[in-house]
Design a protein around this motif. Structure first.
Motif, PDB file in Angstrom:
ATOM      1  N   SER A 235       0.838  -1.206   0.000  1.00  0.00           N
ATOM      2  CA  SER A 235       0.000   0.000   0.000  1.00  0.00           C
ATOM      3  C   SER A 235       0.869   1.251   0.000  1.00  0.00           C
ATOM      4  N   MET A 236       0.284   2.316  -0.473  1.00  0.00           N
ATOM      5  CA  MET A 236       1.015   3.562  -0.706  1.00  0.00           C
ATOM      6  C   MET A 236       1.563   4.152   0.592  1.00  0.00           C
ATOM      7  N   GLN A 237       2.793   4.669   0.488  1.00  0.00           N
ATOM      8  CA  GLN A 237       3.348   5.433   1.608  1.00  0.00           C
ATOM      9  C   GLN A 237       3.355   6.899   1.192  1.00  0.00           C
ATOM     10  N   VAL A 238       3.335   7.764   2.176  1.00  0.00           N
ATOM     11  CA  VAL A 238       3.238   9.185   1.856  1.00  0.00           C
ATOM     12  C   VAL A 238       4.443   9.925   2.425  1.00  0.00           C
ATOM     13  N   SER A 239       5.095  10.705   1.582  1.00  0.00           N
ATOM     14  CA  SER A 239       6.267  11.458   2.015  1.00  0.00           C
ATOM     15  C   SER A 239       5.829  12.548   3.004  1.00  0.00           C
ATOM     16  N   ASP A 240       6.750  12.939   3.885  1.00  0.00           N
ATOM     17  CA  ASP A 240       6.436  13.952   4.909  1.00  0.00           C
ATOM     18  C   ASP A 240       5.950  15.260   4.283  1.00  0.00           C
ATOM     19  N   ASN A 241       6.440  15.562   3.080  1.00  0.00           N
ATOM     20  CA  ASN A 241       6.080  16.839   2.435  1.00  0.00           C
ATOM     21  C   ASN A 241       4.678  16.868   1.867  1.00  0.00           C
ATOM     22  N   VAL A 242       4.022  15.737   1.875  1.00  0.00           N
ATOM     23  CA  VAL A 242       2.697  15.685   1.243  1.00  0.00           C
ATOM     24  C   VAL A 242       1.605  15.713   2.314  1.00  0.00           C
ATOM     25  N   LYS A 243       0.713  16.646   2.144  1.00  0.00           N
ATOM     26  CA  LYS A 243      -0.394  16.746   3.100  1.00  0.00           C
ATOM     27  C   LYS A 243      -1.516  15.816   2.621  1.00  0.00           C
ATOM     28  N   VAL A 244      -1.860  14.901   3.476  1.00  0.00           N
ATOM     29  CA  VAL A 244      -2.905  13.947   3.068  1.00  0.00           C
ATOM     30  C   VAL A 244      -4.258  14.668   3.080  1.00  0.00           C
ATOM     31  N   PRO A 245      -5.014  14.573   1.983  1.00  0.00           N
ATOM     32  CA  PRO A 245      -6.298  15.283   1.921  1.00  0.00           C
ATOM     33  C   PRO A 245      -7.316  14.729   2.916  1.00  0.00           C
ATOM     34  N   VAL A 246      -8.282  15.564   3.234  1.00  0.00           N
ATOM     35  CA  VAL A 246      -9.326  15.094   4.165  1.00  0.00           C
ATOM     36  C   VAL A 246     -10.163  14.020   3.488  1.00  0.00           C
ATOM     37  N   GLY A 344       3.953   3.081  -4.468  1.00  0.00           N
ATOM     38  CA  GLY A 344       5.291   3.570  -4.131  1.00  0.00           C
ATOM     39  C   GLY A 344       5.155   4.623  -3.050  1.00  0.00           C
ATOM     40  N   ILE A 345       6.019   5.608  -3.088  1.00  0.00           N
ATOM     41  CA  ILE A 345       5.906   6.700  -2.106  1.00  0.00           C
ATOM     42  C   ILE A 345       5.334   7.920  -2.816  1.00  0.00           C
ATOM     43  N   LEU A 346       4.290   8.465  -2.236  1.00  0.00           N
ATOM     44  CA  LEU A 346       3.651   9.655  -2.799  1.00  0.00           C
ATOM     45  C   LEU A 346       4.526  10.858  -2.468  1.00  0.00           C
ATOM     46  N   LYS A 347       5.009  11.535  -3.509  1.00  0.00           N
ATOM     47  CA  LYS A 347       5.930  12.653  -3.272  1.00  0.00           C
ATOM     48  C   LYS A 347       5.493  13.877  -4.051  1.00  0.00           C
ATOM     49  N   ARG A 348       5.997  15.016  -3.648  1.00  0.00           N
ATOM     50  CA  ARG A 348       5.811  16.224  -4.452  1.00  0.00           C
ATOM     51  C   ARG A 348       6.756  16.112  -5.665  1.00  0.00           C
ATOM     52  N   SER A 349       6.303  16.548  -6.821  1.00  0.00           N
ATOM     53  CA  SER A 349       7.142  16.415  -8.009  1.00  0.00           C
ATOM     54  C   SER A 349       8.425  17.233  -7.882  1.00  0.00           C
ATOM     55  N   ASP A 350       8.328  18.397  -7.215  1.00  0.00           N
ATOM     56  CA  ASP A 350       9.552  19.215  -7.093  1.00  0.00           C
ATOM     57  C   ASP A 350      10.578  18.566  -6.163  1.00  0.00           C
ATOM     58  N   GLU A 351      10.104  17.654  -5.333  1.00  0.00           N
ATOM     59  CA  GLU A 351      10.999  16.943  -4.411  1.00  0.00           C
ATOM     60  C   GLU A 351      11.927  15.986  -5.175  1.00  0.00           C
ATOM     61  N   VAL A 352      11.518  15.564  -6.326  1.00  0.00           N
ATOM     62  CA  VAL A 352      12.283  14.525  -7.031  1.00  0.00           C
ATOM     63  C   VAL A 352      12.950  15.055  -8.303  1.00  0.00           C
TER      64      VAL A 352
END
Ligand SMILES: C[S@@+](CC[C@H](N)C(=O)[O-])C[C@H]1O[C@@H](n2cnc3c(N)ncnc32)[C@H](O)[C@@H]1O
Length: 490
Positions: A235-246, A344-352
């Motif tokens: 299952s998907m992991q979320v990077s610290d920089n990503v705010k999980v939506p409500v 994979g890991i959900l990341k901000r595009s600018d992070e990568v």
């Protein structure tokens, strides 16, 4: 009757072919001779004779060399496929190993083929001779299977290998075995031309996380490497920089959600996106599919959660000479069925942005598709997005904001290659929330997919859109091999 004798004589003296590819030319010359000698000028009849001879030759090779045949269960599975699919499947088997794969008909097939082709020539003696010949082939086959079982020390490994329903006949390769406990893959022969062996390098790359194990085989490298290290996650992991939506509000259905007028989630789709057949199949690709989520009252078996039940089909990771690792299915996948989610890991595009050597990014570009940005084509089923969704008409934003990085953590989807004529398509799915920038990316079957076909989707790169570390445009050649190949991935 002269024809039959001629035919049998030709067959009887046609040993010595080592590879299937090589047979074609020799067979056609045999066929031509026969047509000159004895057969009338009907092209269909000549074709049938050639087909028959080809099967006979392969059978005789089996007798001499102990090559493989389609297993009974595999045949059963193939019986679900159309004729076209069967021929694709056979071709795929042959192509995949490049050589040495003997796709032969069984006893019944041979006899009925011959009877159908030449009903007037099927004398009792001929049938008896054919039967006797095939009995010997089968005997040999059984003996080899028995020997194979005895050779295999690790019974558990043996039973777990590959999809259990395929023929387990091991081919004359005892001396090639490098790791005694790891039996060879049974359903096609050793690839003599390119590699000379094939090898199970991992019994289950998901380490028990998926319902069906996903074996990895490598018949290309010496020694047979396993995929470079990564951690399998389901299952998907979320990077610290990503705010999980409500979380989105859920429906109040107590039973399965299949009707737009009853279920608020299905209603968001306009009409039911799935049919219940085969555990749920997508009717057509859509801009986005709204599924029921954690706040819904319906249970996990709800008909509007089709993409949430994990990988249902038996898959295998295998090595290709020109594309690296790849994924194929070991069983038939019906059109519209969910195959797997890109995890994979959900990341901000600018992070990568600086991670240019990582080829396991998936840009979540549903928003760009909906807004038809940068040449992306909208799907046929347009869906008005809910007002709560942060997706607006900001058409100025051209780059996806988020991506899924499967470089170090990912699931089997990270091994699926690109094709210009793919058999999977990408479908954005929203279940837990309604933020389309963070939609789930699910791969669905674009067509009925037969066993052993490689799974592929269109990566959708724009040409010249990838810039290397030196600031220059990067190019990558495409090896999908399709007639309409665009020649470059990017
Ligand atoms: C997401 S990975 C797919 C799995 C990869 N083949 C591997 O070995 O792990 C994407 C990379 O696979 C290779 N690839 C995928 N499809 C290809 C194709 N049609 N032609 C050539 N290379 C391809 C390219 O190197 C690409 O960067």
């Amino acid at each position: 009757m002269a024809v039959t004798e001629n035919c049998e004589k030709n067959v009887g003296t046609s040993n010595g072919l080592k590879v299937l590819d090589g047979q074609a030319s020799e067979i056609s010359s045999t066929g031509a001779t026969m047509s000159n000698n004895a057969i009338s000028q009907h092209p269909e009849e000549i074709d049938e004779r050639k087909k028959y001879l080809r099967q006979q030759k392969v059978s005789l090779e089996l007798q001499d060399e102990g090559k493989a045949k389609f297993g009974t269960d595999e045949k059963k599975m193939m019986s679900n496929c159309s004729n076209d699919e069967k021929s694709v499947h056979k071709k795929a088997k042959v192509n995949h190993s490049d050589s040495g794969v003997a796709c032969v008909a069984g006893e019944d097939d041979l006899l009925s083929n011959y009877t159908n082709a030449f009903p007037h020539e099927m004398g009792k003696r001929t049938i008896l001779r054919l039967k006797e010949m095939l009995r010997l082939v089968n005997l040999k086959r059984l003996q080899s299977a028995e020997e194979e079982k005895n050779r295999c020390k690790n019974e558990e490994d043996y039973n777990n290998l590959g999809a259990g329903e395929f023929s387990r006949k091991r081919l004359r390769s005892a001396t090639r075995r490098q790791v005694p406990q790891a039996p060879d893959y049974p359903w096609y022969a050793i690839n003599k031309r390119s590699c000379g062996f094939f090898r199970l390098v991992c019994k289950d790359i998901s380490h028990g996380q998926e319902d069906n194990s996903i074996p990895v085989i490598n018949e290309c490298d010496v020694p047979p490497d396993a995929p470079a290290s990564f951690t399998y996650i389901k299952s998907m992991q979320v990077s610290d920089n990503v705010k999980v939506p409500v979380r989105a509000d859920g429906c109040r259905c107590k039973e399965s959600c299949t009707e737009a007028r009853r279920c608020s989630c299905v209603h968001l789709n306009g009409s039911a996106p799935y049919v219940t057949q085969d555990g749920g199949r997508l009717v057509a690709p859509r801009d986005v599919v709204f599924e029921c989520g954690p706040k819904c009252r319906c249970g996990p078996d709800c008909g509007n959660r089709v993409s949430q039940s994990g990988i249902k089909y038996k898959l295998q990771v295998f090595r290709m000479p020109d594309k690296g690792w790849a994924v194929r299915t070991l069983e038939k996948i019906p059109e519209g069925a969910p195959v797997c989610e890109y995890i994979g890991i959900l990341k901000r595009s600018d992070e990568v942005e600086n991670d240019i050597d990582n080829s396991y990014f998936f840009e979540i570009d549903c928003k760009q598709t909906i807004n038809e940005i940068e040449g992306r084509e909208r799907r046929l089923c347009h869906v008005p997005l809910p007002t709560s969704s942060p997706v607006d008409n900001e058409t100025t934003e051209t780059e996806p904001e988020f991506c899924i990085d499967a470089g170090s953590y990912g699931n089997v989807a990270r091994f699926i290659n690109h094709s210009c004529e793919p058999n999977l398509f990408v479908q954005c799915v929203l279940s837990g929330h309604h933020d389309i920038r963070l939609a789930r990316v699910v791969l669905f079957a674009a067509t009925d997919i037969c066993p052993y076909q490689e799974l592929t989707y269109d990566y959708g790169y724009q040409l010249d859109s990838v810039i290397g570390a030196d600031g220059n445009i990067k190019q990558m050649l495409c090896h999908c091999g399709e007639p309409n190949c665009r020649r470059r991935l990017y």
